[in-house]
Structures are given as C-alpha cells and as structure tokens.
Enzyme design. Sequence first.
Site, PDB file in Angstrom:
ATOM      1  CG  ASP A  83      -8.455  28.096  66.959  1.00  0.00           C
ATOM      2  OD1 ASP A  83      -7.451  28.770  66.675  1.00  0.00           O
ATOM      3  OD2 ASP A  83      -9.363  27.830  66.137  1.00  0.00           O
ATOM      4  CG  ASP A 105      -6.309  36.624  67.721  1.00  0.00           C
ATOM      5  OD1 ASP A 105      -5.526  37.578  67.511  1.00  0.00           O
ATOM      6  OD2 ASP A 105      -7.271  36.371  66.991  1.00  0.00           O
ATOM      7  CG  HIS A 223      -5.069  31.043  62.112  1.00  0.00           C
ATOM      8  ND1 HIS A 223      -5.937  30.923  63.160  1.00  0.00           N
ATOM      9  CD2 HIS A 223      -3.826  30.916  62.642  1.00  0.00           C
ATOM     10  CE1 HIS A 223      -5.262  30.731  64.272  1.00  0.00           C
ATOM     11  NE2 HIS A 223      -3.965  30.722  63.995  1.00  0.00           N
ATOM     12  CB  SER A 225      -5.073  27.019  55.970  1.00  0.00           C
ATOM     13  OG  SER A 225      -4.348  28.231  56.007  1.00  0.00           O
TER      14      SER A 225
HETATM   15 ZN   LIG Z   1      -7.957  31.059  63.162  1.00  0.00          ZN
END
Ligand SMILES: [Zn+2]
Length: 349
Positions: A83, A105, A223, A225
């Site tokens: 993640d 990311d 995300h 969520s």
């Molecule tokens: Zn995230």
Amino acid sequence: MPLVSMRQLLDEAAKGGYGVGAFNVNDMEQIQAIMMAAKETKSPVIVQASRGARKFAEDLYLFRLIQAAAELNPEIPIAMHQDHGNSFETCASAIELGYTSVMMDGSLKEDGKTPATFEENVEITRRVVDYAHERGVTVEGEIGVLGGVEDGHGAGGSGLEHITDPDQAVEFAERTGVDALAIAIGTSHGAYKFTKKPDGSVLKMDVLIKIHKMLPNTHLVMHGSSSVPKELQDIINQYGGRLKPTWGVPVEEIQLGIRNGVRKINVDTDNRLAITGAIRKVFAESPDKFDPRDYLKPAREAMAKVVAERMKQFGQAGHAGDYQPIPIEAIARGYKDGTLSTKPQVASR
Ligand SMILES: [Zn+2]
C-alpha cells in the site's frame, strides 16, 4: 493456493461486476481476522501492508504470516499488496519479498507528503510498471492527491484540494500502463474524513463516474473508504474512548462506485475501530484480566465481523471458487506478449 496476481483478481471482479476489499494488516491477529471472514463468506481478498506496517512487523514476519494464510486457506485467492509505495526502492523490495502487487503512489514525492508534478508521477510510475510487469507483479498508480495522513503518509488537507482531473487520468493510464488506478474524489485517510454525512459537495462521485465513462476497462481504486460507522465509534466512547463525531464513506456510495468501475476498496480505519472497541470493552468490564488472549481474541472476532460485512456489501462474497490462480510467471509472459493488455481502452476525451 499460492498468492495470486492482483491483476487476475481484479479482472475477475470486473467480469463478475463486484468490488474487492483491500484490508490493511500489521500483525497476525489482523491477518487471521481477514482469513476468518474470507473463509466464512467464500471471498477472494486483497491483503495490504503500508510502509509503516512493514516496518512495525519487520518485513519477514509479516510476509511469512501471509504465506501461512495462503497455505492454510488453499480455497481462497489472496493477493498481497504494497500500500502506498513512496519510491521505486520500496516497490522493488516488496516484489523481492514476494508481494504480488504494489502501489506506486507517485502523486506525492518520495517524502510521502509533498504533491509531485504530473510528469514526475508518470515517470516514476512507468519505471515501477516496467520492473513489476517483467516479474508478473501488478501495479496500482494514483492520480490526484488524497486528503489526510495515515501512517505518516499523506499530503494532509480535506481531500478536496487535489481532486483527480479526468483528462489527466486518461493520459496517466495511457502513459504508465498501470493495472489499477487510484483516484482522488474527496476522500481522506484516517477516521476524520467528513464532518457530516457526505454529499456531492465533498464526495465527488460524479468525477468517478466521468472517469469510468472515459476509461471503461480500467480498474478504479477507492482509498480512504472506511465507512466509520457510528456503532463502532460508540463502543469506543462507551468504554472510555474520546473520538470526536465523524463520518466516513457510506457503503451505498461505495456500491455506486462498484457499479462504475471501482474494483478495489481500501479499508483500514473501520478495522482499527472494531479492534480498539473490543479491547476497551474487555479492559472496562474485566479490569482483573491480564492475559493478552483475553482481549486479542474478541478484537480479532470484532475485526472479522466488519471484514465479512464489507465482503458481502462489496459483492466479492461467494466468488472465491470462480477461478484458478494463474502462476505469476505466466502473468509475466502475458504482459510481455500483450495478452494482458496495459493499454487502456479510451472511450472519449
Ligand atoms: Zn490510501
């Protein structure tokens, strides 16, 4: 069953028209809770670890626990996902360990805080895609910037500062070849997402729907969520906690997302709340207890209950036996010979 490619898991979810929860783990009890829920509901599942989790558990402990989960639950397809990877090195080290999926990311710079430029994001994500696909590993990218901070990662803010631009999402998908795309639609990491039940002014489902129309075959990721249900907040506060009132993403909005291309839904906060509430309850009701199992067992059960509920709500329940895992080497060949497409279908600009 060996760990499964997340790409395969999401392709199957798209075929079946359902979403798959991606649940964060830091320790054995959380992994067991997810597997209890997956077994009970017969769900394929994504287990994910943040950089913070990998550091907390030490890489090898955590990865061996996941391997144990796969060995003990041969009927459940499990993808193991990094993640919010902040750099090429973070993603490469996860791939080296045996993760079957990574998130690069690139919406933030390597510090995990400062928003990056579009070109920087494309460049680093493309580099990770090339490296990962060669090894049969799935890549999730992010375009737009989420709100909040979790595990020291995030730009902060409300989540409305850097909503994803749909045209940029298309260009990003085309230039990077990512398998899954996280978009920013106003959600934030952590418990404090919204100060009231979110409406269209703060939760931009219209942006998500627009992106899905333009990229109909791209697996979208939500995300931040967690739904942050009031019952879970109440248990914590009833037994001595002090959470301020807060709202998450209502399940019906996530289900609207799933009808519009969302295939991966990240849930962490709800599980943290469930665990903390269960532990607080034992501490408050039985202050004489001191065996960690006396509170870790109910904590594990409380998390399993939340996870099972989400699995049913996201629609992944009942789909564990739909398919056989494709070996990661075959996935790598698929990327190479083009049978696994990395070119998004673009409907209109
Ligand atoms: Zn995230």
